[in-house]
Enzyme design. Structure first.
Site, mmCIF file in Angstrom:
data_model
loop_
_atom_site.group_PDB
_atom_site.id
_atom_site.type_symbol
_atom_site.label_atom_id
_atom_site.label_comp_id
_atom_site.label_asym_id
_atom_site.label_seq_id
_atom_site.Cartn_x
_atom_site.Cartn_y
_atom_site.Cartn_z
ATOM 1 N N GLU A 1 -1.255 -9.168 3.746
ATOM 2 C CA GLU A 1 -1.005 -9.742 5.078
ATOM 3 C C GLU A 1 -2.277 -10.232 5.766
ATOM 4 O OE1 GLU A 1 -0.757 -6.560 4.233
ATOM 5 O OE2 GLU A 1 -1.170 -5.163 5.874
ATOM 6 N N CYS B 1 0.833 -1.198 0.000
ATOM 7 C CA CYS B 1 0.000 0.000 0.000
ATOM 8 C C CYS B 1 0.875 1.258 0.000
ATOM 9 C CB CYS B 1 -1.000 -0.057 1.150
ATOM 10 S SG CYS B 1 -2.461 0.924 0.798
ATOM 11 N N HIS C 1 -3.547 -5.157 0.786
ATOM 12 C CA HIS C 1 -2.899 -5.664 2.004
ATOM 13 C C HIS C 1 -2.935 -7.194 2.031
ATOM 14 C CE1 HIS C 1 -2.316 -1.881 4.221
ATOM 15 N NE2 HIS C 1 -3.380 -1.469 3.552
HETATM 16 N N1 GLN Z 1 -1.897 6.676 3.051
HETATM 17 C C1 GLN Z 1 -2.116 5.933 1.844
HETATM 18 C C2 GLN Z 1 -3.534 6.093 1.304
HETATM 19 O O1 GLN Z 1 -4.414 6.489 2.008
HETATM 20 C C3 GLN Z 1 -1.779 4.463 2.028
HETATM 21 C C4 GLN Z 1 -2.686 3.750 2.950
HETATM 22 C C5 GLN Z 1 -2.150 2.436 3.426
HETATM 23 O O2 GLN Z 1 -0.951 2.186 3.377
HETATM 24 N N2 GLN Z 1 -3.026 1.571 3.915
HETATM 25 O O3 GLN Z 1 -3.777 5.804 0.181
#
Ligand code: GLN
Length: 530
Positions: A508, A380, A506
């Site tokens: 994970e 992300c 994600h």
């Molecule tokens: N801050 C980034 C966004 O809002 C990444 C979010 C994250 O890593 N879950 O897109």
């Protein structure tokens, strides 16, 4: 009719109530019963999505896009069932619906009160999955004695009255400290937690007593006498090195039999074969693999709970011991200092995150990994960082950035999605939950997953900016995963390296001890150079 198990906590927090609940779920599922786990949290936030990871740890995301407590991560990892928003409830949600009902006139002019309106709302949520499962296991957040927990415990008390003792089971997790100077285990805090619970009308049926040292027979007797729990139902939940051993400790202590006898249900054979294979691999692990995890919450490691678990599953699957080197990205190490910091690591993971702090440090680390062919998985925000690094150092857009950190720059390689530009409320407003993604032929992504279409969970506002697709490709990157409608870039990778991949989702959240996630397995393999 579904049977209800309530897990409550006494003495202090952080005793592992979530793991205890998950372990009970696993044992019952391993007998072939249909189980669901749910967490009721007494705080007034509607969900933990708006809470700081510094305070509250990771936000776990379900397939249906609920932002939930990290305990749901334990439940999914142990019971291996995808949970939904129905498994996560907070006092904020309860009050929100009671107040909405009041405004709609649902209560027909009555005075709206904690008992019965709030407690009825809690009870209706505890029982809403009743017709689909054999066992509904509910963890009540907080510690007995907290003011906030009272309406929830009151609902648990009432449910025994409504459903009968044969359909409800109250489990209290407590702590029995070992006092070094006295050379003794002390039972008083457990006694007091049980008194506190009885004071509000709940008699615990089973006590799970955490302790550093194992109990002598007289301790069981003493706890039983003072807590009014049969001695056979006092279980010594001794500290273990690895949380995945806990179901076996409970099994050895006879907890599944006690539960079945209480509910008068069939004591079936427990099949924990896969679980045992995982634990055997752990015991037989030889050699280490060191992964640097670079983020700004490194002093609050609960913020990366699922990432750490996913790395652990993958390492143990390859029979290696995992060592994590936490690298604080806010230190923004450069040059020799950075090489020294990363000199003994085998691979790097840049996890998700929010806000500008530590960003430049992460970008430097992504560059270091790319230039030195060190395996890197970016998740992300980690993927955003990899795209920014490529735009700056390979495409020559020196000021490239994400508009999350600099909304005036000329090269916004990561930017806000159209539907995120005009939101009024921050709660539950991100791109959340499971989305499908198509993987490109001959990519590291497809090699890892072994399938063309995948589904992974998201939690973010910002996306790869499609205007930079060509530039990033021309710099030698592959955009190896896109959304089913081709509009969103979900995976980027750098094929010149052995393993250098960034994912918008994600992964994970979907790793299990007996089924490590392929992206993590590949990261560990590449780190071991196998
Ligand atoms: N801050 C980034 C966004 O809002 C990444 C979010 C994250 O890593 N879950 O897109």
């Amino acid at each position: 009719m579904a049977k209800y198990i309530f897990v409550m906590g006494g003495v202090l927090s952080s005793l592992g109530k979530g793991i205890a609940t998950a372990s009970i779920g696993l044992l019952l599922k391993s007998m072939g019963y249909k189980v669901v786990l749910q967490k009721f949290d007494p705080y007034l936030n509607v969900d933990p999505g708006t809470m700081s990871p510094f305070q509250h740890g990771e936000v776990f995301v379900t397939d249906d896009g609920a932002e939930t407590d990290l305990d749901l991560g334990h439940y999914e990892r142990f019971v291996d069932e995808a949970l939904s928003s129905a498994s996560s409830c907070s006092a904020g949600q309860i009050y929100e619906s009671v107040i909405t009902n009041e405004r709609k006139g649902v209560y027909l002019g009555k005075t709206v009160q904690v008992i019965p309106h709030v407690t009825n709302e809690i009870k209706s949520r505890i029982t809403r999955l009743a017709d689909q499962y054999d066992f509904i296991i509910t963890e009540i957040g907080g510690t007995v004695g907290d003011i906030e927990s009272l309406p929830f415990l009151e609902a648990v008390r009432q449910l025994r009255l409504d459903l009968g003792i044969q359909n409800t089971l109250n489990i209290l997790l407590t702590y029995v400290p070992y006092i070094k100077t006295a050379g003794e285990l002390k039972t008083k805090p457990s006694q007091h937690s049980a008194y506190k619970l009885r004071e509000i009308g709940i008699q615990p049926d089973i006590l799970l007593c955490r302790s550093e040292k194992s109990f002598e027979d007289e301790i069981y007797g003493k706890i039983a006498l003072f807590t009014n729990v049969p001695k056979s139902n006092v279980i010594n939940a001794i500290d273990v090195e690895c949380v995945y051993e806990i179901p076996l400790i409970y099994q050895k202590a006879g907890l599944p039999q006690i539960i079945c006898q209480h509910f008068a249900c069939e004591e079936r054979v427990i099949n924990l074969h896969d679980w045992q294979v995982f634990l055997d691999n752990k015991t037989r692990s030889e050699g280490d693999v060191t992964i640097a995890v670079c983020g700004k919450y490194v002093r609050h490691q609960d913020a990366y709970k699922s990432v750490v678990e996913a790395l652990t599953h993958a390492a143990i699957g390859l029979r290696k011991r995992l060592i994590i080197k936490w690298v604080d990205s806010e230190r923004n190490l450069q040059g020799d200092e950075l090489s020294r910091e990363l000199s003994e690591i085998d691979g790097i993971l840049i996890p998700g995150g929010f806000g500008v702090r530590g960003i430049e440090g992460k970008i430097t680390i992504a560059q270091y990994a790319r230039e030195n062919n060190i395996p890197l998985l970016g998740i992300c925000l980690g993927m955003h960082v990899m795209a920014i690094e490529c735009a700056r150092n390979l495409c020559g857009f020196d000021d490239a950035n994400s508009t999350e950190f600099d909304d005036m720059n000329a090269h916004p390689v990561i930017h806000l999605m159209e539907d995120q530009r005009y939101i009024d409320f921050v709660g539950a407003s991100m791109r959340l939950g499971a989305y499908q993604c198509k993987l490109e032929e001959d990519s590291l992504a497809i090699q890892s997953y072994g399938t063309e279409v995948i589904s992974e969970r998201h939690r973010h506002r910002y996306e790869f900016n499609n205007e930079y697709r060509d530039a990033i490709r021309n710099a030698g990157f592959k955009l190896s995963g896109v959304s089913m409608n081709d509009l969103l870039v979900e995976v980027i990778e750098y094929p010149h390296n052995d393993y250098y991949i960034g994912v918008q989702f994600h992964p994970e959240f979907k790793s299990r001890p007996n089924r490590p996630h392929p992206l993590f397995t590949k990261l560990i393999q590449a780190s071991l150079k196998v």
